[in-house]
Enzyme design. Structure first.
Site, PDB file in Angstrom:
ATOM      1  CG  HIS A 103       0.223   3.525  -1.299  1.00 46.59           C
ATOM      2  ND1 HIS A 103       0.601   2.565  -2.335  1.00 46.59           N
ATOM      3  CD2 HIS A 103      -0.814   2.883  -0.726  1.00 46.59           C
ATOM      4  CE1 HIS A 103      -0.555   1.591  -2.224  1.00 46.59           C
ATOM      5  NE2 HIS A 103      -1.310   1.675  -1.497  1.00 46.59           N
ATOM      6  CD  GLU A 120      -4.738   2.555   0.719  1.00 47.36           C
ATOM      7  OE1 GLU A 120      -5.485   2.141  -0.444  1.00 47.36           O
ATOM      8  OE2 GLU A 120      -3.490   2.112   0.543  1.00 47.36           O
ATOM      9  CG  HIS A 178      -1.602  -0.825   3.166  1.00 42.61           C
ATOM     10  ND1 HIS A 178      -0.639   0.097   3.003  1.00 42.61           N
ATOM     11  CD2 HIS A 178      -2.271  -1.018   2.237  1.00 42.61           C
ATOM     12  CE1 HIS A 178      -0.883   0.436   1.707  1.00 42.61           C
ATOM     13  NE2 HIS A 178      -1.793  -0.132   0.935  1.00 42.61           N
ATOM     14  NE  ARG A 198       3.510  -6.781  -6.014  1.00 44.31           N
ATOM     15  CZ  ARG A 198       3.766  -6.583  -7.539  1.00 44.31           C
ATOM     16  NH1 ARG A 198       5.174  -6.791  -7.727  1.00 44.31           N
ATOM     17  NH2 ARG A 198       3.000  -6.129  -8.181  1.00 44.31           N
TER      18      ARG A 198
END
Length: 324
Positions: A103, A120, A178, A198
């Site tokens: 991200h 996150e 991740h 992705r």
């Protein structure tokens, strides 16, 4: 007056999803066989959480924010985020491996996409034997090594794999490569962004032999290569009937509460809403003249105008507590 708010979960069917949101977290997933995500508290446009309890039922989170402003989120959060709710809270059930992703950080996301970045954290609720998470690289690599691994379909060989058990917690800063491995059910607390690049999809193809789209160039710009070789696991010691800090960051703060006796909580110093995720057990949340019953799998948002609550468990209870 505002009160602790529950929301109707927003369920997402995914090719890698399963049924544990139903079997372990008591969510009604209807006829879904591959329910991968439940968005529990969301202000993302198009996916706004809708209140499920009390006189505000059927109003969505953004509508509440427009009316209640600082009473809902607190003064500092309103000054920083305005009419945007500052967190996105999810449960994720990985029946199969999720794609390897990254991200963007705030700077890149705002410049290119007009959104927040996405830092996150994950807290493991359940894990099958041998299950784990992929976070960062095993060792420091160059952009050239990364590009070669992606082109050769062997990126997974470079990833750092963590076998996991319930209670394991990970902090994933924006720019970190991740993936959630198959067999893991977890809670996710994140910045309110759904910008995802992705990188690698385990060389999977659909019934027609087609691969899912990859975002190779975008990801290359987003990855923080100098920061992807580290220990991303949060190390902590649970302590019964105490608030144990897991994560402190500019974006959110999360603690663990494991209770078997009543505990009082004062929020006068934080100037923020508080979100509780009930991972085990059942409790009564008392506030002012009222109370809410919170069951396993429930998520409840305590507005900033409520300065004190009392948590009374029925037996043993496990909660995540998050605020900004």
């Amino acid at each position: 007056m505002l009160y602790p708010l529950k929301f109707t979960p927003i369920l997402k069917e995914k090719i890698w999803g399963g049924e544990r949101l139903k079997t372990l977290l008591n969510h009604d997933i209807g006829t879904m066989k591959q329910c991968g995500e439940s968005w529990e508290v969301s202000g993302i446009v198009g996916d706004e959480s809708e209140v499920a309890n009390g006189f505000l039922a059927e109003n969505n989170l953004n509508e509440l924010l427009e009316v209640y402003l600082t009473d809902l989120v607190g003064e500092k959060n309103y000054e920083q985020y305005g009419l945007g709710f500052p967190l996105l809270i999810k449960y994720i059930d990985a029946h199969d491996n999720l794609s390897v992703q990254v991200h963007p950080d705030d700077e890149l996301a705002k410049k290119k996409y007009g959104q927040n970045g996405k830092t996150e954290m994950w807290h493991v609720i359940a894990a099958e034997p041998g299950a784990g998470l992929y976070v960062g690289f095993k060792s420091k690599i160059t952009k050239e090594q990364y590009i070669d691994a992606v082109a050769s379909g062997v990126l997974h060989d470079l990833l750092q794999f963590y076998p996991v058990a319930p209670g394991d917690t990970f902090m994933i800063p924006a720019g970190t490569v991740h993936a959630i491995g198959k067999g893991v059910l977890l809670a996710e607390i994140q910045q309110p962004s759904d910008v995802t690049f992705r990188i690698f999809d385990w060389n999977r193809v659909d019934d027609e032999g087609n691969s899912r789209e990859l975002h190779t160039e975008e990801a290359l710009e987003a990855i923080h290569f100098d920061e992807n070789c580290a220990d991303f696991k949060v190390h902590y010691e649970p302590q019964l009937n105490h608030t144990v800090s897991l994560v402190r960051s500019p974006y959110f703060n999360t603690s663990l509460l494991e209770l078997d006796q009543p505990i009082g909580k004062s929020f006068t110093e934080i100037d923020s809403f508080v979100v509780y995720m009930c991972l085990e057990g059942r409790l009564h949340l008392f506030y002012g003249d009222g109370h809410e019953v919170v069951e396993k799998g429930d998520v409840v948002l305590v507005p900033a105008c409520i300065e004190e609550v009392k948590l009374i468990p029925d037996g043993r209870v496990k909660l995540l507590e998050s605020y900004c």
